[in-house]
Design a protein around this motif. Structure first.
Motif, PDB file in Angstrom:
ATOM      1  N   MET A 180       0.851  -1.167   0.000  1.00 32.75           N
ATOM      2  CA  MET A 180       0.000   0.000   0.000  1.00 32.75           C
ATOM      3  C   MET A 180       0.899   1.234   0.000  1.00 32.75           C
ATOM      4  O   MET A 180       1.819   1.348   0.806  1.00 32.75           O
ATOM      5  CB  MET A 180      -0.921   0.011   1.216  1.00 32.75           C
TER       6      MET A 180
ATOM      7  N   GLU B 218      -0.558   4.540  -0.100  1.00 39.16           N
ATOM      8  CA  GLU B 218      -1.216   5.627   0.619  1.00 39.16           C
ATOM      9  C   GLU B 218      -2.641   5.233   0.977  1.00 39.16           C
ATOM     10  O   GLU B 218      -3.304   4.533   0.222  1.00 39.16           O
ATOM     11  CB  GLU B 218      -1.228   6.873  -0.290  1.00 39.16           C
ATOM     12  N   GLU B 219      -3.120   5.676   2.135  1.00 42.88           N
ATOM     13  CA  GLU B 219      -4.514   5.500   2.521  1.00 42.88           C
ATOM     14  C   GLU B 219      -5.196   6.851   2.416  1.00 42.88           C
ATOM     15  O   GLU B 219      -4.712   7.847   2.949  1.00 42.88           O
ATOM     16  CB  GLU B 219      -4.630   4.959   3.948  1.00 42.88           C
TER      17      GLU B 219
ATOM     18  N   GLY C 234     -12.980   4.201   2.681  1.00 37.89           N
ATOM     19  CA  GLY C 234     -11.650   4.730   2.418  1.00 37.89           C
ATOM     20  C   GLY C 234     -11.060   4.081   1.187  1.00 37.89           C
ATOM     21  O   GLY C 234     -11.636   3.147   0.621  1.00 37.89           O
ATOM     22  N   TYR C 235      -9.928   4.584   0.774  1.00 43.22           N
ATOM     23  CA  TYR C 235      -9.241   4.075  -0.414  1.00 43.22           C
ATOM     24  C   TYR C 235      -7.809   3.726  -0.055  1.00 43.22           C
ATOM     25  O   TYR C 235      -7.200   4.387   0.781  1.00 43.22           O
ATOM     26  CB  TYR C 235      -9.198   5.151  -1.516  1.00 43.22           C
ATOM     27  N   TRP C 236      -7.287   2.727  -0.712  1.00 43.19           N
ATOM     28  CA  TRP C 236      -5.863   2.412  -0.636  1.00 43.19           C
ATOM     29  C   TRP C 236      -5.280   2.544  -2.024  1.00 43.19           C
ATOM     30  O   TRP C 236      -5.779   1.912  -2.965  1.00 43.19           O
ATOM     31  CB  TRP C 236      -5.626   0.984  -0.179  1.00 43.19           C
TER      32      TRP C 236
ATOM     33  N   CYS D  38     -14.425  -4.765  -0.960  1.00 37.52           N
ATOM     34  CA  CYS D  38     -13.610  -3.787  -1.677  1.00 37.52           C
ATOM     35  C   CYS D  38     -13.662  -4.097  -3.161  1.00 37.52           C
ATOM     36  O   CYS D  38     -14.029  -5.200  -3.568  1.00 37.52           O
ATOM     37  CB  CYS D  38     -12.162  -3.793  -1.179  1.00 37.52           C
TER      38      CYS D  38
ATOM     39  N   ILE E 231     -12.915   2.014   7.756  1.00 44.35           N
ATOM     40  CA  ILE E 231     -12.304   1.074   6.809  1.00 44.35           C
ATOM     41  C   ILE E 231     -12.101  -0.309   7.419  1.00 44.35           C
ATOM     42  O   ILE E 231     -12.289  -1.326   6.749  1.00 44.35           O
ATOM     43  CB  ILE E 231     -11.004   1.664   6.219  1.00 44.35           C
TER      44      ILE E 231
ATOM     45  N   CYS F  25      -6.144   1.658  -7.342  1.00 48.29           N
ATOM     46  CA  CYS F  25      -6.778   2.130  -6.119  1.00 48.29           C
ATOM     47  C   CYS F  25      -7.893   1.164  -5.719  1.00 48.29           C
ATOM     48  O   CYS F  25      -8.746   0.816  -6.536  1.00 48.29           O
ATOM     49  CB  CYS F  25      -7.339   3.533  -6.356  1.00 48.29           C
TER      50      CYS F  25
END
Length: 83
Positions: free
Chosen positions: A1, A3-4, A14-16, A48, A42, A28
Motif C-alpha cells: 500500500m 497511501e490511505e 476509504g481508499y488504498w 472492496c 475502513i 486504487c
C-alpha cells in the motif's frame, strides 16, 4: 500500500493506493462501508473493489468456505493487471 485516503462519507469507507515495490501497476482499492446511518470505518468495511473496475472485487462481510478461493481469484486478478 502506497497511501490511505479518506472515503466519500457515503458508501466508501476509504481508499488504498496500491503499487508494486518499484512503483509500477498502481491502482486504487475502494473499501465499501455503506451502513444504515453512517459510513463504516475502513476496518469494518464489508468489501472492496478496484476503482474503475467493480468486477474485480472481494466481499468479506460473511467469510464462508469459499472465501479462500474467492481471495485467491481476487489476488490473481490483481496480479494479472485486471485493474
Amino acid at each position: 500500500m502506497v497511501e490511505e485516503l479518506p472515503g466519500n462519507d457515503y458508501e466508501i469507507s476509504g481508499y488504498w493506493k496500491v503499487a508494486r515495490p518499484n512503483g509500477a501497476s498502481e491502482f486504487c482499492l475502494a473499501f465499501e462501508g455503506l451502513d444504515d446511518m453512517e459510513t463504516l470505518p475502513i476496518e469494518k468495511s464489508y468489501g472492496c473493489h478496484i476503482v474503475g473496475n467493480k468486477e474485480v472485487g472481494l466481499y468479506f462481510g460473511k467469510v464462508s468456505k469459499s472465501f479462500p478461493e474467492e481471495l485467491s481469484g481476487f489476488m490473481g486478478a490483481l496480479s494479472r493487471g485486471s485493474t
